[in-house]
Scaffold this motif. Structure first.
Motif, PDB file in Angstrom:
ATOM      1  N   THR A 277       7.491   6.299   4.153  1.00  0.00           N
ATOM      2  CA  THR A 277       8.278   5.235   3.523  1.00  0.00           C
ATOM      3  C   THR A 277       7.385   4.353   2.671  1.00  0.00           C
ATOM      4  O   THR A 277       7.738   4.002   1.545  1.00  0.00           O
ATOM      5  N   TRP A 278       6.186   4.001   3.230  1.00  0.00           N
ATOM      6  CA  TRP A 278       5.360   3.105   2.408  1.00  0.00           C
ATOM      7  C   TRP A 278       4.724   3.794   1.216  1.00  0.00           C
ATOM      8  O   TRP A 278       4.567   3.196   0.171  1.00  0.00           O
ATOM      9  N   VAL A 279       4.387   5.123   1.343  1.00  0.00           N
ATOM     10  CA  VAL A 279       3.830   5.773   0.143  1.00  0.00           C
ATOM     11  C   VAL A 279       4.929   5.956  -0.910  1.00  0.00           C
ATOM     12  O   VAL A 279       4.687   5.771  -2.096  1.00  0.00           O
ATOM     13  N   ASN A 280       6.147   6.250  -0.431  1.00  0.00           N
ATOM     14  CA  ASN A 280       7.253   6.470  -1.371  1.00  0.00           C
ATOM     15  C   ASN A 280       7.538   5.248  -2.232  1.00  0.00           C
ATOM     16  O   ASN A 280       7.853   5.368  -3.408  1.00  0.00           O
ATOM     17  N   GLN A 281       7.411   4.077  -1.604  1.00  0.00           N
ATOM     18  CA  GLN A 281       7.718   2.874  -2.383  1.00  0.00           C
ATOM     19  C   GLN A 281       6.761   2.729  -3.569  1.00  0.00           C
ATOM     20  O   GLN A 281       7.122   2.164  -4.597  1.00  0.00           O
ATOM     21  N   TYR A 282       5.550   3.294  -3.430  1.00  0.00           N
ATOM     22  CA  TYR A 282       4.618   3.272  -4.575  1.00  0.00           C
ATOM     23  C   TYR A 282       4.984   4.360  -5.583  1.00  0.00           C
ATOM     24  O   TYR A 282       4.923   4.144  -6.785  1.00  0.00           O
ATOM     25  N   PHE A 283       5.352   5.550  -5.028  1.00  0.00           N
ATOM     26  CA  PHE A 283       5.695   6.651  -5.924  1.00  0.00           C
ATOM     27  C   PHE A 283       6.867   6.272  -6.827  1.00  0.00           C
ATOM     28  O   PHE A 283       6.951   6.691  -7.974  1.00  0.00           O
ATOM     29  N   GLU A 284       7.765   5.463  -6.245  1.00  0.00           N
ATOM     30  CA  GLU A 284       8.981   5.122  -7.010  1.00  0.00           C
ATOM     31  C   GLU A 284       8.730   4.065  -8.073  1.00  0.00           C
ATOM     32  O   GLU A 284       9.539   3.870  -8.969  1.00  0.00           O
ATOM     33  N   LYS A 285       7.615   3.378  -7.959  1.00  0.00           N
ATOM     34  CA  LYS A 285       7.352   2.309  -8.943  1.00  0.00           C
ATOM     35  C   LYS A 285       6.971   2.909 -10.298  1.00  0.00           C
ATOM     36  O   LYS A 285       6.331   3.964 -10.354  1.00  0.00           O
ATOM     37  N   PRO A 286       7.338   2.254 -11.367  1.00  0.00           N
ATOM     38  CA  PRO A 286       7.063   2.830 -12.693  1.00  0.00           C
ATOM     39  C   PRO A 286       5.598   2.681 -13.122  1.00  0.00           C
ATOM     40  O   PRO A 286       5.122   3.416 -13.973  1.00  0.00           O
ATOM     41  N   GLU A 287       4.868   1.729 -12.507  1.00  0.00           N
ATOM     42  CA  GLU A 287       3.488   1.473 -12.961  1.00  0.00           C
ATOM     43  C   GLU A 287       2.555   2.648 -12.647  1.00  0.00           C
ATOM     44  O   GLU A 287       2.715   3.303 -11.624  1.00  0.00           O
ATOM     45  N   ASP A 288       1.595   2.863 -13.533  1.00  0.00           N
ATOM     46  CA  ASP A 288       0.601   3.914 -13.307  1.00  0.00           C
ATOM     47  C   ASP A 288      -0.520   3.421 -12.404  1.00  0.00           C
ATOM     48  O   ASP A 288      -1.207   4.205 -11.766  1.00  0.00           O
ATOM     49  N   PHE A 289      -0.706   2.111 -12.381  1.00  0.00           N
ATOM     50  CA  PHE A 289      -1.795   1.560 -11.566  1.00  0.00           C
ATOM     51  C   PHE A 289      -1.310   0.277 -10.899  1.00  0.00           C
ATOM     52  O   PHE A 289      -0.756  -0.605 -11.553  1.00  0.00           O
ATOM     53  N   ILE A 290      -1.505   0.218  -9.597  1.00  0.00           N
ATOM     54  CA  ILE A 290      -1.098  -0.997  -8.863  1.00  0.00           C
ATOM     55  C   ILE A 290      -2.258  -1.443  -8.002  1.00  0.00           C
ATOM     56  O   ILE A 290      -2.895  -0.623  -7.321  1.00  0.00           O
ATOM     57  N   ARG A 291      -2.528  -2.713  -8.035  1.00  0.00           N
ATOM     58  CA  ARG A 291      -3.563  -3.258  -7.141  1.00  0.00           C
ATOM     59  C   ARG A 291      -2.889  -4.329  -6.302  1.00  0.00           C
ATOM     60  O   ARG A 291      -2.291  -5.260  -6.833  1.00  0.00           O
TER      61      ARG A 291
END
Ligand code: C2E
Ligand code: CA
Ligand code: CA
Length: 763
Positions: A277-291
């Motif tokens: 669930t937590w990795v998916n929430q990043y996969f779904e985000k449109p950004e290429d890089f998140i910090r």
């Protein structure tokens, strides 16, 4: 047969072509392995060319020569394979014995090769025979003599050493390389077996199939060494290095499957529903890089991570997968929290320190300005003395008890702070403050000190916050003011009221007027005579300062001495008075009726810290040519708290120079006997408290009697202050007191009056 020959030739030539390409490729590459691989391929190419040429030629002599060269080149092919393997050993710990064996093999290969190449002349290994197919000359083929086994022996010996070396490497290299060397060995053994089969079984085929395997071996070795092994090793090395990284690494392919996680990554991402669930929430985000930051529970403990999420793209900007980098910042966060805690809290008691307490009070008052509240402060009288007498551990314990006492009023909205060494503060909603409890609780703290026989005096200053916009500092000053101006020592609770502010203003006035008054000589010398008990004659007097008002009246020292002491100004006044006293003694030297009189001056304990008293007094008496014995120096016994050695060394120096040192107000403090033990003084001035009329008068007299006896045994003279009646004089005389000072004889007089009165007295 012809068909086989064609297949054989086509296959050999294709492989030959590949080998040529491989060699060229290797020659362009600059690495050590590419050179080795190139030489292995070159020798195989030469062997194959010789063999094919020998088979193709119809000329007997040429065929014989070419066969010789072919067999000779095979020796070197085997040797180069050995040399190749020898250099594959990255450990470089090969013993010299191996090196010798390699040279030995080279020697054998050279000799055998020479025999092969010169076979034409001696026919030791083979002779050449025509092979006919359908009565047509198919090719020339070698017919081997039994000596050919020598050639085979040389070949297999070199192969054997090669395998030994491979085995050595397999045993010694890291796991990540081992797999590659095992594959290489297996392939090499296969080539040898095929060669063995050809030599023993299929020799009559004339076509050397093992040669094709030599070609394959050289080509596969090239592919393996130049392309496969480095990538595999690189991957392996990276994954090993990645395992132990302090950062957690997680890699996902474009199908969101986890393809790599290092040790820390494994602890974070468990491939369960929660993790996904937590990795998916990043996969779904449109950004290429998140910090960002994330908190994970690892082994039952919360860990703080700095997270970097990245959408991986290849060189062509095509999406290839996802990557998480998790940097564990738990220690940093904890350190920061601890540092913050240390910076805002008192180490000993754990309550807020001054600045944080003030800030917190400010914040609370701002958020709820209309709730009535009290700011409360606690104070222990003579805390320094407590430290001094019973040690820091005991004193620290008292402080902790004090905080525990405050915590008893642990109501909602209460906060606590340590403002200075022995002063604690509390902000409490008015509705919860109960004066009765406050008094009861403080009396419990007093009980701790009972065990050590110390009268612990404890005060609680209370300020009712009337204006929530008032600065906390000003509120706190009012709490302190309430404690400071507590008139009744038995009063534990001291409430602030506006009259206290007037006192503060008065203090400020004293301080601001002081310097000017000093310059204007507004401080006057009053002298209280001291009378010899046996002769009843004046032997001198104590200088007591008075501050002359503009209206001609005099201010008593009690209204300015403590203020100047606290403000650090007393030294200026004292020095001024000392100089006046010494000047007076100098003046009296020429007046017969006054020349034998002494003068006592008071020394405040703070004076010790503002100047070198030894230097000051010696300079004064030297400048005015006065005998030091005429100047008596009074130090209040109870003031000598702290570094006794420091006071003692200065007083000893002054005493040995000739000054008379007097211990003032003896018996008024907490450690009179201690002071008597530590300080070596000439005169003891008994505190006037012992003479005061009270229910305990009789006891006071018993004590005076004992003090006098003790002082006599210590070789000290005794002055009794505050003598007011003839009865007292009779008693003190009986006890053995040497000198009297008190209203019975005279109040402190202006110096001129004193001179007049006592100069006349002497006449
Ligand atoms: P002290 O050194 O103990 O001085 C004796 C005080 O007792 C004087 O008060 C004196 O007026 C008073 N006294 C003398 N005889 C009697 C008596 O029979 N009955 C009563 N009830 N009181 C008597 P004073 O002059 O108000 O001085 C108070 C204190 O101020 C002095 O106590 C001394 O500690 C300090 N002081 C005075 N002048 C100076 C000064 O120039 N420098 C320093 N550092 N302190 C000074
Ligand atoms: Ca005195
Ligand atoms: Ca005194």
């Amino acid at each position: 047969m012809l068909f086989f020959k064609d297949v054989y030739f086509v296959t050999s030539i294709i492989l030959l072509f590949l080998l040529v390409c491989g060699t060229v490729d290797c020659l362009f590459k600059k690495s050590r392995f590419s050179k080795l691989s190139a030489s292995l391929q070159e020798t195989v190419i030469i062997s194959v060319v010789f063999f094919l040429a020998a088979m193709l030629t119809k000329h007997k002599l040429a065929s014989e020569i070419l066969y010789g060269f072919f067999l000779g080149s095979l020796d070197f092919t085997m040797y180069v394979a050995l040399y190749f393997v020898y250099h594959l050993d990255g450990t470089k710990k090969i013993s010299p014995l191996y090196k010798k064996r390699i040279y030995f093999c080279l020697g054998l290969a050279t000799i055998d090769s020479l025999i092969n190449c010169t076979n034409l002349f001696h026919h030791l290994y083979f002779s050449i025979k025509p092979v006919y197919l359908n009565d047509v000359l198919f090719c020339w083929a070698p017919s081997y003599t039994p000596f050919m086994h020598i050639h085979l022996f040389v070949m297999y010996l070199i192969a054997f050493y090669t395998l030994i070396l491979l085995y050595r490497i397999i045993c010694s290299v890291s796991k990540i390389y081992r797999h590659s060397f095992i594959s290489l060995s297996v392939f090499y053994i296969l080539v040898l077996l095929l060669n063995g089969c050809y030599v023993s079984v299929f020799r009559n085929l004339y076509l050397d199939f093992s040669l094709i395997f030599y070609e394959l071996m050289a080509f596969i070795a090239y592919i393996f060494i130049i392309y496969i092994m480095p990538v595999r090793i690189k991957n392996n090395l990276f994954s090993i290095a990645g395992q132990d990284l302090s950062d957690g690494i997680l890699c996902f392919d474009n199908q969101m499957r986890c393809i790599y996680k290092n040790t820390l990554g494994e602890k974070i991402y468990k491939d369960d529903e929660q993790s996904n669930t937590w990795v998916n929430q990043y996969f779904e985000k449109p950004e290429d890089f998140i910090r960002t930051t994330e908190v994970f529970e690892i082994d039952g403990e919360m860990h703080f991570f700095k997270l970097e999420f990245c959408r991986i793209k290849d060189k062509a900007q095509k999406f290839s997968g996802y990557y998480f980098k998790l940097n564990d910042r738990t220690n940093e966060v904890k350190n920061l929290e601890q540092a913050q805690y240390r910076a805002t809290h008192d180490e000993l008691t754990g309550v807020y320190n001054r600045s944080s307490f003030f800030k917190e009070v400010e914040r609370i008052l701002k958020s709820e300005p209309d709730d009535p509240r009290y700011l409360i402060g606690t104070d222990i009288k003579h805390f320094k003395l407590l430290n001094d007498l019973f040690g820091t551990q005991f004193a620290d314990n008292i402080l902790k008890q004090q905080v525990a006492m405050l915590y008893k009023a642990n109501y909602p909205g209460c906060i606590y702070g340590r403002i200075s060494a022995d002063r604690f503060a509390m902000l409490i909603p008015k509705k919860y403050f109960n004066p009765k409890y406050a008094i009861e609780n403080t009396s419990k703290i007093k009980d701790i000190a009972k065990g050590v026989n110390f009268n612990l005096r404890f005060f609680v200053g209370v300020y009712e916050i009337s204006d929530s916009h008032e600065s906390v500092n000003s509120m706190w000053n009012k709490v302190c003011l309430a404690i400071k101006h507590n008139d009744n020592e038995n009063n534990v609770l001291c409430f602030y009221d506006t009259s206290l502010m007037n006192k503060l203003i008065e203090e400020k006035n004293v301080i601001s007027a002081f310097e000017y008054a000093l310059k204007q000589n507004q401080f006057c010398m009053f002298v209280q005579p001291q009378i010899d008990s046996s002769t009843q004659k004046c032997i001198g007097g104590e200088i007591l300062t008075r501050w002359r008002d503009v209206d001609g009246g005099y201010r008593q020292p009690s209204s300015f001495i403590p203020i100047l002491e606290e403000a650090g100004l007393i030294f200026k006044l004292d020095y001024y008075m000392w100089e006046l006293a010494v000047k007076k003694l100098h003046e009296w030297k020429s007046i017969p009726s006054l020349q034998n009189l002494n003068l006592s001056v008071n020394i405040s304990v703070k004076d010790f810290y503002y100047g070198d008293l030894y230097k000051i007094f010696t300079e004064l008496v030297e400048r005015y040519e006065v005998s030091p014995a005429k100047l008596h120096l009074e130090i209040t016994e109870s003031m000598i708290i702290g570094d006794k050695h420091f006071y003692r060394s200065i007083l000893d120096q002054l005493k040995s120079y000739g000054f008379i040192i007097e211990m003032d107000d003896f018996g008024s403090g907490y450690s009179s006997l201690n002071a008597l033990k530590e300080m070596n003084m000439d005169v003891l001035k008994i505190d006037m408290g012992f003479l005061k009329k009270s229910e305990n008068e009789v006891r006071g007299r018993i004590i005076i009697d004992a003090i006098v006896k003790m002082a006599k045994d210590l070789g000290m003279r005794i002055i009794s202050e505050g003598v007011e009646t003839s009865m007292q004089i009779d008693f003190l005389k009986k006890c053995g007191v040497d000198v009297f000072q008190g209203f019975y004889y005279s109040k402190p007089l202006p110096i001129a009056d004193f001179e007049k009165k006592f100069a006349e007295d002497k006449k």
